[in-house]
Design an enzyme around this catalytic site. Structure first.
Site, PDB file in Angstrom:
ATOM      1  N   GLU A 169       0.857  -1.192   0.000  1.00 34.95           N
ATOM      2  CA  GLU A 169       0.000   0.000   0.000  1.00 34.95           C
ATOM      3  C   GLU A 169       0.884   1.229   0.000  1.00 34.95           C
ATOM      4  O   GLU A 169       1.866   1.302   0.751  1.00 34.95           O
ATOM      5  CB  GLU A 169      -0.898   0.002   1.240  1.00 34.95           C
ATOM      6  CG  GLU A 169      -1.759   1.255   1.373  1.00 34.95           C
ATOM      7  CD  GLU A 169      -2.696   1.181   2.582  1.00 34.95           C
ATOM      8  OE1 GLU A 169      -3.115   0.061   2.941  1.00 34.95           O
ATOM      9  OE2 GLU A 169      -2.997   2.229   3.175  1.00 34.95           O
ATOM     10  N   GLU A 174      -2.762  11.371   3.255  1.00 37.60           N
ATOM     11  CA  GLU A 174      -3.813  11.197   4.245  1.00 37.60           C
ATOM     12  C   GLU A 174      -3.792  12.412   5.170  1.00 37.60           C
ATOM     13  O   GLU A 174      -2.728  12.925   5.512  1.00 37.60           O
ATOM     14  CB  GLU A 174      -3.590   9.942   5.088  1.00 37.60           C
ATOM     15  CG  GLU A 174      -3.754   8.640   4.341  1.00 37.60           C
ATOM     16  CD  GLU A 174      -3.600   7.454   5.267  1.00 37.60           C
ATOM     17  OE1 GLU A 174      -4.614   6.862   5.654  1.00 37.60           O
ATOM     18  OE2 GLU A 174      -2.447   7.117   5.617  1.00 37.60           O
TER      19      GLU A 174
END
Length: 431
Positions: A169, A174
């Site tokens: 990932e 974020e």
């Protein structure tokens, strides 16, 4: 660094991936139907993009995105139910995708904790596009408020066979609402997932909040390293040496995800001060086979491909008036003198730069005769250009050509954009 989530993938997404057969078609940006521009190429080979151009209220392009559904919490105790609904994901008619988190009004929606409190959206390209290596970027304005968790990230296309985190990932961006000034970039893989992910945070200078404006979030990914940047400023690079002997799994195609979560183990739940609806606004997502970020903010070179004078009608040069680097300085024709005000860099990010700033259409106008100026690089379409094989220099936002005013060619003639006509005053050569 704040503890990250245990995992971010849902069962429904995994099923989508197992059944997906993806072919990544390599294409080039073109800028209109004109025959002399049909073979126009962007400064970098663009393999995939979505500019989110379409009528207000229309759904994201199903040929590019799959909208996930469900309220299982995604392993993080998130509170939202993801819906395939234009109430939660739709174009705004101004070239943006808007992902909206709302308080739920449908008593029939059930989440892992009972009746769902919130709805939102999560989109992925698992069925439509995957790529190994290259430059991945999006221009996004994040929401604000406690409990908000927007993200732009990628998962390996072998997720369905090897599972998470073995698939790998890459979190490009974020943000959690209680850190309005910070975004995080992180790697998750076998032995370094969840709270053990490898990453770093980037903080806006001066304490500014990311929710106040659009910002460009990107990674440059090669077989041996991944580099993160915000607005062209690199803030971390990771290589296999950073993993302490654990497996580097970033050696195969990944797909992209955009989502706005509400609540969860990392951001915590919304509180009384959190206002709804909240929106994550995405101006574009672009992927190229290779690319680069600037070295330091707006002074970067956009991943230079070539630097030199831009010559037009009468052998005159494109020039920054008065050699001023101030925002709003007019761009003109001038006798070629070799000064820095006439040295332009065509970047792999589509910009045309001089004196550390970008060639820009004033006010983002698309009208014939709109003036061209020098302006701080901000990632808008008014600063995206394509130099074609026909020697047009075309602005992507307006789909119009750089031209001299009134077909003039004298020293000091202002430059503008006009409908591409093939005229001599619209032809430019990078010397």
């Amino acid at each position: 660094m704040a503890a990250h989530r245990a995992r971010r993938w849902s069962l429904g997404g995994s099923v989508l991936l197992v059944s997906a057969a993806v072919t990544a078609a390599f294409t080039f940006i073109t800028t209109g139907p004109s025959a002399d521009r049909a073979d126009a190429a962007a400064p970098a080979a663009v393999t995939w993009s979505d500019e989110f151009d379409g009528p207000a209220g229309s759904a994201p392009d199903p040929a590019k995105w799959t909208l996930e559904t469900g309220g299982g919490g995604n392993g993080n105790h998130e509170l939202q139910y993801y819906r395939d609904s234009r109430d939660n994901a739709a174009l705004d008619g101004n070239g943006n995708l808007v992902i909206t988190a709302r308080k739920n009004t449908d008593p029939g929606l059930q989440c892992w904790y009972g009746a769902c409190q919130y709805t939102s959206a999560r989109l992925n390209t698992a069925k439509t596009f995957t790529q190994a290596y290259g430059h991945f970027e999006a221009r996004i304005k994040v929401p604000r408020g406690q409990g908000m968790w927007p993200a732009f990230w990628m998962l390996g296309n072998d997720l369905g066979s090897v599972g998470w985190p073995n698939s790998g990932e890459i979190d490009i961006m974020e943000n959690v609402g209680y850190e309005p000034n910070a975004v995080h970039g992180t790697l998750h893989g076998p032995g370094y997932s969840g709270g053990g992910g490898i990453g770093a945070a980037y903080n806006l200078p001066g304490g500014a909040a990311f929710a106040d404006a659009f910002h460009v979030f990107a990674v440059d990914w090669s077989p041996e390293k991944i580099t993160w940047s915000v607005d062209g400023t690199t803030y971390q690079t990771r290589t296999p040496a950073d993993l302490g002997g654990k497996k580097w799994v970033y050696d195969h195609p990944f797909f992209m995800i955009l989502n706005l979560a509400v609540g969860g183990d990392w951001p915590g739940s919304p509180n009384a001060d959190t206002q709804f609806p909240q929106t994550m606004t995405v101006d574009y997502v672009r992927v190229s086979a290779s690319g680069g970020t600037g070295n330091s903010g707006d002074g970067g070179n956009g991943g230079a491909t070539k630097t030199g004078a831009i010559k037009g009608v009468g052998g005159m040069c494109v020039d920054v008036a008065g050699a001023s680097a101030a925002d709003g300085t007019p761009i003109q024709l001038h006798d070629c003198t070799g000064v820095d005000a006439q040295k332009w860099t065509l970047g792999s990010d589509g910009t045309v730069r001089a004196l550390g700033k970008c060639l820009d259409v004033r006010g983002g106008s698309t009208a014939d005769g709109a003036a061209v100026q020098l302006y701080t690089c901000n990632g808008t379409k008014a600063q995206q250009w394509v130099h074609t094989s026909a020697r047009d220099l075309t602005n992507v936002g307006a789909d119009k050509c750089l031209a001299t005013k009134d077909n003039a060619s004298g020293d000091g003639t202002p430059l503008q954009i006009r409908t591409c006509s093939g005229a001599a005053n619209q032809k430019w050569t990078l010397a």
